[in-house]
Design an enzyme around this catalytic site. Structure first.
Site, PDB file in Angstrom:
ATOM      1  N   PHE A 229      -5.682  11.415   3.394  1.00 21.08           N
ATOM      2  CA  PHE A 229      -5.370  11.679   4.802  1.00 21.08           C
ATOM      3  C   PHE A 229      -4.613  12.981   5.047  1.00 21.08           C
ATOM      4  CE2 PHE A 229      -2.257   7.814   4.359  1.00 21.08           C
ATOM      5  CZ  PHE A 229      -1.244   8.575   3.790  1.00 21.08           C
ATOM      6  N   HIS A 247       6.775   5.418   6.610  1.00 20.12           N
ATOM      7  CA  HIS A 247       8.026   5.211   5.860  1.00 20.12           C
ATOM      8  C   HIS A 247       7.910   5.659   4.402  1.00 20.12           C
ATOM      9  CE1 HIS A 247       7.516   0.783   4.225  1.00 20.12           C
ATOM     10  NE2 HIS A 247       6.517   1.549   3.866  1.00 20.12           N
TER      11      HIS A 247
HETATM   12  N1  SAM Z   1      -1.245   0.002   5.738  1.00 20.45           N
HETATM   13  C1  SAM Z   1      -1.255  -0.886   4.599  1.00 20.45           C
HETATM   14  C2  SAM Z   1      -0.363  -2.092   4.806  1.00 20.45           C
HETATM   15  O1  SAM Z   1       0.447  -2.095   5.755  1.00 20.45           O
HETATM   16  O2  SAM Z   1      -0.500  -3.042   4.025  1.00 20.45           O
HETATM   17  C3  SAM Z   1      -0.842  -0.175   3.298  1.00 20.45           C
HETATM   18  C4  SAM Z   1       0.554   0.359   3.299  1.00 20.45           C
HETATM   19  S1  SAM Z   1       0.982   1.131   1.758  1.00 20.45           S
HETATM   20  C5  SAM Z   1       2.715   1.185   1.833  1.00 20.45           C
HETATM   21  C6  SAM Z   1       0.536   2.843   2.036  1.00 20.45           C
HETATM   22  C7  SAM Z   1      -0.963   3.084   1.960  1.00 20.45           C
HETATM   23  O3  SAM Z   1      -1.211   4.503   2.102  1.00 20.45           O
HETATM   24  C8  SAM Z   1      -1.581   2.654   0.632  1.00 20.45           C
HETATM   25  O4  SAM Z   1      -2.673   1.811   0.869  1.00 20.45           O
HETATM   26  C9  SAM Z   1      -1.998   3.971   0.004  1.00 20.45           C
HETATM   27  O5  SAM Z   1      -3.124   3.874  -0.839  1.00 20.45           O
HETATM   28  C10 SAM Z   1      -2.268   4.854   1.221  1.00 20.45           C
HETATM   29  N2  SAM Z   1      -2.195   6.272   0.919  1.00 20.45           N
HETATM   30  C11 SAM Z   1      -1.193   6.921   0.255  1.00 20.45           C
HETATM   31  N3  SAM Z   1      -1.466   8.226   0.176  1.00 20.45           N
HETATM   32  C12 SAM Z   1      -2.671   8.417   0.788  1.00 20.45           C
HETATM   33  C13 SAM Z   1      -3.477   9.568   1.039  1.00 20.45           C
HETATM   34  N4  SAM Z   1      -3.089  10.778   0.636  1.00 20.45           N
HETATM   35  N5  SAM Z   1      -4.632   9.391   1.712  1.00 20.45           N
HETATM   36  C14 SAM Z   1      -5.032   8.145   2.117  1.00 20.45           C
HETATM   37  N6  SAM Z   1      -4.294   7.028   1.922  1.00 20.45           N
HETATM   38  C15 SAM Z   1      -3.128   7.159   1.265  1.00 20.45           C
END
Ligand code: SAM
Length: 339
Positions: A229, A247
């Site tokens: 993203f 966060h």
């Molecule tokens: N939204 C989900 C939830 O509330 O259960 C997941 C929250 S988790 C703390 C953060 C999410 O961001 C993870 O699924 C992770 O794989 C995704 N993420 C982290 N860096 C990313 C990136 N550069 N591009 C896409 N997704 C990313």
């Protein structure tokens, strides 16, 4: 002078013992076995290869915490809470988050002092991991499954409330950015019958999202898209959701991400944020202050107040920022791109 009440301090001295008692009972699979059949400590000890006397103490600890009941004959059985949240096969299980807490968070919190002295997360120091924290959580299929299952269990407790506190009827397309297992997109599509959603996450996360989407009655309206993203083109949609994503990042990275979301939205589009919101004086609620320390030991990020979210969002061009407490573990914020 009457001495102050020591109860809060005594309670906090013991608090980690209670957590670790539950973590260990989940790790040993005791609730899973007792869900099959109530049993005495000696039987369970023989099944899992443990010391019978020590295991009995662990079971008694769980009983004192309201997780087990013991009959007059000394047979232990799960309480309703344990059956619903601690048995791994339960649809509402929190076992994933408990195992992730035991494996990852417990050691990271073990060096909270280092995090406070240096203002840096601990995962590199404790686990010797390089790259992003997600590289660490996704290093093996097992570690990834544990992390995602943890996120899913906790997410299920909040997403239905998050999509309910605002009327999202006017949005027909949703991108759940960093959507993990997709519980927020699923909850939104199950509530709003016209909504179509895309769960957008790193490629290695999407097989798990597909599994959960497949089990939803809204599965025909939810697809997945792999991408980074921060780098890749974002899909068009009238609503973007960011659940527990901001966060993870410092303000500069959050602004980068929100600016990209703002650009991907049409005029009148909106962003829905699911996070714990800190009180304005930043001293509560306890679950948000503790989560902010959790983000300190794990990531570059932190929890934020409503004003801090507003400043980030307005700085990226969003208007009409509204925050709502949901009564669930995560609160909700909706902000619109001007018409
Ligand atoms: N939204 C989900 C939830 O509330 O259960 C997941 C929250 S988790 C703390 C953060 C999410 O961001 C993870 O699924 C992770 O794989 C995704 N993420 C982290 N860096 C990313 C990136 N550069 N591009 C896409 N997704 C990313």
């Amino acid at each position: 002078m009457t001495p102050a009440d020591p109860a809060p301090v005594l309670d906090l001295i013991e608090a980690f013992r209670r957590s670790k008692t539950m973590f260990t009972a989940v790790r040993l699979g005791l609730f899973d076995r007792l869900e099959q059949r109530p049993a005495r400590a000696a039987e369970l000890a023989a099944q899992i290869g443990a010391d019978a006397g020590a295991l009995e103490r662990l079971l008694e600890g769980c009983a004192s915490l309201g997780l087990l009941e013991r009959s007059a004959e000394g047979v232990f059985a799960n309480t309703a809470t344990a059956s619903e949240y601690l048995v791994r096969s339960s649809p509402r299980t929190l076992a994933g988050y408990i195992l992730y807490s035991d494996d990852a968070l417990y050691p990271l919190w073990g060096d909270l002092e280092g995090a406070v002295r240096e203002g840096r997360p601990r995962w590199e120091k404790i686990f010797g991991a390089r790259g992003s924290i997600f590289d660490h959580f996704y290093r093996t299929e097992e570690a990834r499954a544990a992390f995602l299952s943890g996120m899913h269990g906790l997410g299920l407790l909040s997403s239905p409330a998050v999509v309910r506190v605002f009327n999202l009827n006017r949005f027909d397309t949703l991108v759940d950015l960093g959507g993990g297992t997709g519980h927020l997109a699923i909850a939104a599509c199950e509530r709003y019958g016209r909504m179509q959603a895309i769960v957008y996450d790193l490629p290695e996360v999407l097989p798990s999202a597909r599994q959960h989407i497949e089990a939803s009655p809204a599965r025909e309206r939810i697809t997945c898209q792999a991408g980074d993203f921060f780098r890749d083109a974002l899909p068009q949609a009238s609503l973007y959701a960011l659940g527990r994503v901001l966060h993870d990042w410092d303000d500069a990275r959050c602004r980068e991400l929100l600016a990209r979301v703002h650009e991907a939205l049409p005029p009148g589009g909106a962003v829905l944020i699911a996070e714990k919101i800190l009180d304005e004086d930043r001293c509560g609620p306890v679950s948000a202050t503790m989560q902010s320390l959790n983000m300190l030991v794990c990531t570059e990020g932190r929890e934020r107040t409503e004003s801090e979210f507003r400043a980030l969002l307005e700085g990226c061009g969003f208007r009409h920022v509204e925050a709502r407490r949901t009564g669930a573990p995560l609160d909700a914020i909706l902000a619109r791109r001007e018409q």
